[in-house]
Write an enzyme that holds these catalytic residues in place. Structure first.
Site, PDB file in Angstrom:
ATOM      1  N   ASN A 121    -103.360  14.960  41.121  1.00 53.21           N
ATOM      2  CA  ASN A 121    -102.081  15.308  40.696  1.00 53.21           C
ATOM      3  C   ASN A 121    -101.823  16.877  41.070  1.00 53.21           C
ATOM      4  OD1 ASN A 121    -100.725  13.909  38.045  1.00 53.21           O
ATOM      5  ND2 ASN A 121    -102.904  13.262  38.433  1.00 53.21           N
ATOM      6  N   ASN A 177    -112.462  14.465  32.732  1.00 53.55           N
ATOM      7  CA  ASN A 177    -111.323  13.946  33.680  1.00 53.55           C
ATOM      8  C   ASN A 177    -112.182  12.957  34.569  1.00 53.55           C
ATOM      9  OD1 ASN A 177    -109.471  13.418  35.549  1.00 53.55           O
ATOM     10  ND2 ASN A 177    -108.663  15.503  35.722  1.00 53.55           N
ATOM     11  N   GLU A 220    -105.686  10.298  39.836  1.00 55.63           N
ATOM     12  CA  GLU A 220    -105.974  10.898  38.839  1.00 55.63           C
ATOM     13  C   GLU A 220    -105.250  10.845  37.595  1.00 55.63           C
ATOM     14  OE1 GLU A 220    -105.474  15.193  38.995  1.00 55.63           O
ATOM     15  OE2 GLU A 220    -107.175  15.716  37.984  1.00 55.63           O
ATOM     16  N   CYS A 256    -109.267  15.143  42.714  1.00 58.09           N
ATOM     17  CA  CYS A 256    -108.021  16.074  42.677  1.00 58.09           C
ATOM     18  C   CYS A 256    -108.602  17.591  43.330  1.00 58.09           C
ATOM     19  CB  CYS A 256    -107.308  16.444  41.503  1.00 58.09           C
ATOM     20  SG  CYS A 256    -105.702  17.355  42.005  1.00 58.09           S
ATOM     21  N   GLU A 271    -106.124  22.423  32.505  1.00 61.80           N
ATOM     22  CA  GLU A 271    -107.164  21.535  32.748  1.00 61.80           C
ATOM     23  C   GLU A 271    -108.304  22.101  32.056  1.00 61.80           C
ATOM     24  OE1 GLU A 271    -108.264  18.957  35.886  1.00 61.80           O
ATOM     25  OE2 GLU A 271    -106.476  19.749  37.028  1.00 61.80           O
ATOM     26  N   LYS A 305    -115.040  14.570  36.792  1.00 60.67           N
ATOM     27  CA  LYS A 305    -114.497  15.825  37.762  1.00 60.67           C
ATOM     28  C   LYS A 305    -115.435  16.929  37.547  1.00 60.67           C
ATOM     29  CE  LYS A 305    -110.025  17.990  38.834  1.00 60.67           C
ATOM     30  NZ  LYS A 305    -108.810  18.183  38.560  1.00 60.67           N
TER      31      LYS A 305
HETATM   32  N1  CDV Z   1    -105.297  18.220  39.270  1.00 58.14           N
HETATM   33  C1  CDV Z   1    -105.777  19.323  39.911  1.00 58.14           C
HETATM   34  O1  CDV Z   1    -106.791  19.398  39.976  1.00 58.14           O
HETATM   35  N2  CDV Z   1    -104.584  20.131  40.534  1.00 58.14           N
HETATM   36  C2  CDV Z   1    -105.111  21.025  41.549  1.00 58.14           C
HETATM   37  C3  CDV Z   1    -104.112  22.291  41.374  1.00 58.14           C
HETATM   38  C4  CDV Z   1    -103.893  22.799  40.117  1.00 58.14           C
HETATM   39  C5  CDV Z   1    -104.438  23.353  42.341  1.00 58.14           C
HETATM   40  C6  CDV Z   1    -105.416  20.599  42.857  1.00 58.14           C
HETATM   41  O2  CDV Z   1    -106.251  21.166  43.331  1.00 58.14           O
HETATM   42  O3  CDV Z   1    -104.600  20.158  43.430  1.00 58.14           O
END
Ligand code: CDV
Length: 321
Positions: free
Chosen positions: A198, A111, A47, A173, A147, A128
């Site tokens: 991330n 994203n 990501e 993510c 975010e 996303k």
């Molecule tokens: N980049 C993300 O989506 N990170 C989230 C954190 C903030 C919980 C994740 O689900 O890994």
């Protein structure tokens, strides 16, 4: 005819705030070259793989962060990666921040991840769906996760694409924590799900979860793989970036739910696995034969209700006669 493809996760270590796009693209090209040497057809990157994870910083005017976004893909700076993909015959998935102006003239920020084939052509795009974190300045946190300030939720959902000899889907993510993500793709026959992330180790709303980050990461992706009979590739941007430690542990998961390859560092690292896409059938046509066993008529809440509605305290539910 075998449908085995060699796939890779191209894990990245930290990207510094002042690191140029071109320097990052060099790192991606190095991983792509390693993937070619390992006879891979596809390498998936994390990501937001072109810049530092900028949602950790608050800005009053979000336009102040626009230099972290891409307005075209490929751009002059990312074109060399596309050219190398074509030259070496290795496709890739790449996460980045996307800035666009829609037909009404409004600025939109997503994203995004693109899927690029072995000819260097974009064959799929994913934005996303589940955007975590917060919208407003929360200076009490050691670092922020804005975010929800810098990206909007995509309504496009989870499309899949016929590519690389199979059916390929993408998620990003936080999407990996939601079973709906995998099931939406599973209902379209997905065989390979690419998920960049991330994930800071410190979770400010409940630091008790910090020690479980690695466990939760694999738990949700392994469950998603098994329950939908799909390969899953989880790709981290790990290590300590601008003072924030992030989870690495990139992995390739078989349709059985077993991890078949895992990163051992927190930096740039390529992991590889041979993925037999026909292995998916062993799950899709047995325990998880959706057409035979699913009961959508009793799952109505899943699409009609967003939050939890508990039963009234004073009226216990009756057992069926
Ligand atoms: N980049 C993300 O989506 N990170 C989230 C954190 C903030 C919980 C994740 O689900 O890994």
């Amino acid at each position: 005819m075998t449908r085995t493809i060699t796939i890779a996760a191209g894990q990245l270590g930290p990207i510094a705030k002042d690191e140029s796009r071109s320097a990052v693209v060099e790192r991606l090209m190095d991983l792509l070259s390693q993937a070619a040497e390992a006879n891979c057809e596809l390498v998936a990157f994390p990501e937001l793989a072109l810049t530092t994870f900028f949602p950790r910083w608050f800005t009053e005017d979000i336009g102040g962060h626009d230099h972290y976004y891409e307005t075209e893909m490929p751009s002059a700076e990312t074109q060399p990666l596309f050219d190398l993909a074509k030259e070496l015959g290795v496709g890739f998935a790449l996460g980045y921040a996307e800035l666009l102006t829609d037909d009404s003239g409004a600025t939109r920020r997503f994203n995004t991840t693109v899927l690029v084939d072995q000819q260097g052509e974009i064959v799929g795009k994913f934005r996303k769906v589940h955007i975590p974190g917060h919208e407003s300045d929360e200076p009490w946190r050691p670092f922020q996760h804005l975010e929800r300030r810098y990206f909007e939720e995509s309504d496009a959902g989870f499309a899949v694409h016929r590519a690389f000899g199979g059916i390929v889907g993408m998620a990003t993510c936080n999407d990996r924590r939601w079973p709906e993500t995998y099931r939406e793709m599973g209902l379209q026959g997905v065989e390979l799900s690419l998920i960049g992330y991330n994930t800071p180790i410190h979770y400010a709303p409940d630091p008790g979860q910090n020690a479980l980050q690695g466990f939760h990461n694999h738990l949700c992706m392994q469950a998603g793989a098994y329950q939908n009979g799909t390969w899953v590739v989880g790709i981290a941007k790990g290590g300590t970036e601008e003072g924030v430690e992030s989870l690495a542990q990139s992995c390739i998961i078989a349709p059985s739910g077993q991890i078949v390859a895992q990163a051992v560092t927190t930096g740039d690292e390529l992991i590889v696995a041979k993925a037999d896409l026909d292995w998916c059938k062993q799950y899709k046509e047995t325990l998880f034969d959706f057409a035979r066993y699913r009961r959508p008529e009793v799952y109505q809440r899943i699409t009609t209700q967003k939050g939890v509605i508990e039963p009234p305290i004073d009226s216990p539910t009756e057992a069926p006669a």
